[in-house]
Design an enzyme around this catalytic site. Structure first.
Site, PDB file in Angstrom:
ATOM      1  N   ASP A  11       0.854  -1.190   0.000  1.00  0.00           N
ATOM      2  CA  ASP A  11       0.000   0.000   0.000  1.00  0.00           C
ATOM      3  C   ASP A  11       0.887   1.236   0.000  1.00  0.00           C
ATOM      4  O   ASP A  11       1.797   1.353   0.826  1.00  0.00           O
ATOM      5  CB  ASP A  11      -0.916   0.011   1.228  1.00  0.00           C
ATOM      6  CG  ASP A  11      -2.082  -0.936   1.048  1.00  0.00           C
ATOM      7  OD1 ASP A  11      -2.529  -1.104  -0.102  1.00  0.00           O
ATOM      8  OD2 ASP A  11      -2.539  -1.512   2.049  1.00  0.00           O
ATOM      9  N   ASP A 130     -13.823  -6.032  -5.366  1.00  0.00           N
ATOM     10  CA  ASP A 130     -14.026  -6.253  -3.931  1.00  0.00           C
ATOM     11  C   ASP A 130     -15.462  -6.722  -3.752  1.00  0.00           C
ATOM     12  O   ASP A 130     -16.379  -6.074  -4.260  1.00  0.00           O
ATOM     13  CB  ASP A 130     -13.840  -4.947  -3.139  1.00  0.00           C
ATOM     14  CG  ASP A 130     -12.433  -4.384  -3.282  1.00  0.00           C
ATOM     15  OD1 ASP A 130     -11.510  -5.166  -3.554  1.00  0.00           O
ATOM     16  OD2 ASP A 130     -12.261  -3.154  -3.148  1.00  0.00           O
TER      17      ASP A 130
END
Lengths: 251, 193
Positions: A11, A130
């Site tokens: 990330d 997702d």
């Protein structure tokens, strides 16, 4: 035989790694380039960089980061996070990214998948999805999983394949962060229904979870973040165990 | 050594340039005929779709220049496929250097063929110090069948050409610039030809 891939995910915020990493041999735990090099040397098959910054400078910072990574790292890497146009993708690929991952922007504008695939080739277009189960149905969620939609995971996956996606990165929000294993049933259904590779994400806690994602979930690749960043699992140990279970792996 | 990477707007050439830098060489991106002719080594990259890539080559005259080159030339991925007679992708006539037609993988396989796979039956100094069954990174939906010009094979449902050679022309289906240390060694071997 084609091998199953192990993919650490980093990330990134404002050009730096966030969410914590715990590498004693790192001079600077926030430097994504240094971390990428370590992963590439330790046997990672690919890397994913997910940019979570929301500043106006984002595009420029990300392009610079991609360039630095491409200069140092000799394995493929994917960049995702807030990509919403042909121009965004063009800049990242020109700076040395191998693939890009699009998510919410593809749901809002599905035609974007067709445009990107036609211009850059389907091999570099990863569509990230997702999803979580709501009343027994797998529903697609947006904005990092915060916003639910009525879209069915399997229908959407089929559509993105038809529109030209080269791979699907499926994150089960029900499993993400639990360290209790990947969503193998959904993975297997995706893998059986689609003809493009499926990357499993969400739920990795131990080595067996990865093996299960490949054997039970029929995934083509598995992605994880914290188990690698905090050295709970060494990629080499993971791959040796995969080989013992007769899973094709690059060692 | 002057290394020219043929620039015809074909995707990820920056990675090849960086890989050369890691080996201590500089690669020059160019579409200029004279510069390409004067190079010691020529790299012909390619990512994308065959028919549009071929149109770009034709519009700049590179389609007639490349087959006439005398120095070592290395086609990578789509570059290699365009050096063949023909490719099923967009029903595209290629440069006709390698005497083979490129076809699509069988529909029952997951396509694109993405990831790391083994190369075998390695021939020529391009694979000097590379072990049989070494892993390389591939991303492609079309392949060149095994033929008399095959110098490396790969198996994905079918055994196919992972590398081709004819005279001074070499082609690799995999991405040496993304195939870790083995890939860099193969690139170095090409520069040493």
């Amino acid at each position: 035989m084609l091998t199953k891939r192990i993919i650490p995910c980093l990330d990134i915020k404002d050009g730096r790694t966030v969410k914590g990493v715990n590498f004693v041999d790192l001079r600077d735990a926030g430097d994504p380039v240094e971390l990428a090099e370590i992963y590439s040397r330790s046997g990672a098959d690919e890397l994913v960089f997910l940019d979570i910054s929301a500043t106006e400078e984002k595009r420029k910072t990300l392009a610079e980061l991609v360039r630095k990574v491409a200069a140092k790292v000799n394995i493929p890497f994917t960049v995702g996070g807030g990509i919403s146009s042909v121009e965004d993708v063009d800049i990242l690929l020109q700076n040395g990214a191998d693939k890009v991952a699009i998510n919410s922007s593809a749901v809002k504008n599905p035609q974007l998948i067709n445009e990107l695939s036609a211009k850059f080739g389907r091999q570099c277009i990863v569509v990230a999805i997702d999803a979580k189960q709501v009343n027994g149905k797998w529903l697609v969620h947006l904005v990092g999983g915060k916003v639910p939609t009525e879209i069915d995971l399997f229908e959407w996956a089929k559509e993105v394949e038809e529109r030209g996606a080269g791979e699907i990165l499926f994150t089960s929000m029900d499993n993400d962060g639990t360290k209790a294993g990947f969503a193998n049933e959904a993975l297997q259904k995706l893998s059986n229904e689609l003809t493009i590779p499926i990357i499993a994400s969400g739920g990795a806690g131990n080595i067996q979870h990865f093996c299960d994602a490949f054997t039970k979930g029929k995934a083509d690749a598995a992605l994880a973040a914290s188990v690698f960043h905090f050295k709970e699992i060494e990629i080499k140990d993971l791959k040796e165990e995969m080989r013992k279970e007769r899973i094709e792996v690059r060692l | 050594m002057k290394i020219v990477i043929i620039d015809y707007g074909a995707g990820n050439i920056q990675s090849i340039k960086f890989a050369l830098e890691r080996l201590g060489y500089e690669g020059i991106l160019s579409s200029d005929a004279q510069e390409i002719k004067n190079a010691d080594k020529v790299i012909f990259p390619g990512v994308g779709e065959a028919s549009s890539a071929m149109r770009k080559l034709k519009s700049t005259g590179l389609d007639t220049l490349i087959p006439k080159l005398n120095q070592p030339v290395l086609g990578i991925c789509l570059g290699m496929q365009l050096m063949c007679n023909w490719t099923e992708e967009g029903d595209t006539t290629g440069l006709g250097i390698f005497d083979v037609d490129v076809v699509h993988f069988e529909k029952k396989l997951k396509v694109p063929h993405i990831g790391w796979n083994r190369i075998t039956d390695l021939k020529t100094p391009l694979f000097k110090d590379i072990q049989e069954n070494e892993y390389v990174y591939l991303v492609h939906s079309f392949y060149a069948p095994v033929c008399k010009e095959t110098i490396a094979k790969c198996d994905y449902g079918v055994e196919y050409s992972s590398a081709l050679k004819k005279d001074n022309f070499y082609g690799v289906q995999f991405h040496p610039e993304k195939s870790s240390d083995a890939g860099e060694r193969i690139l170095k071997n090409f520069l040493d030809l």
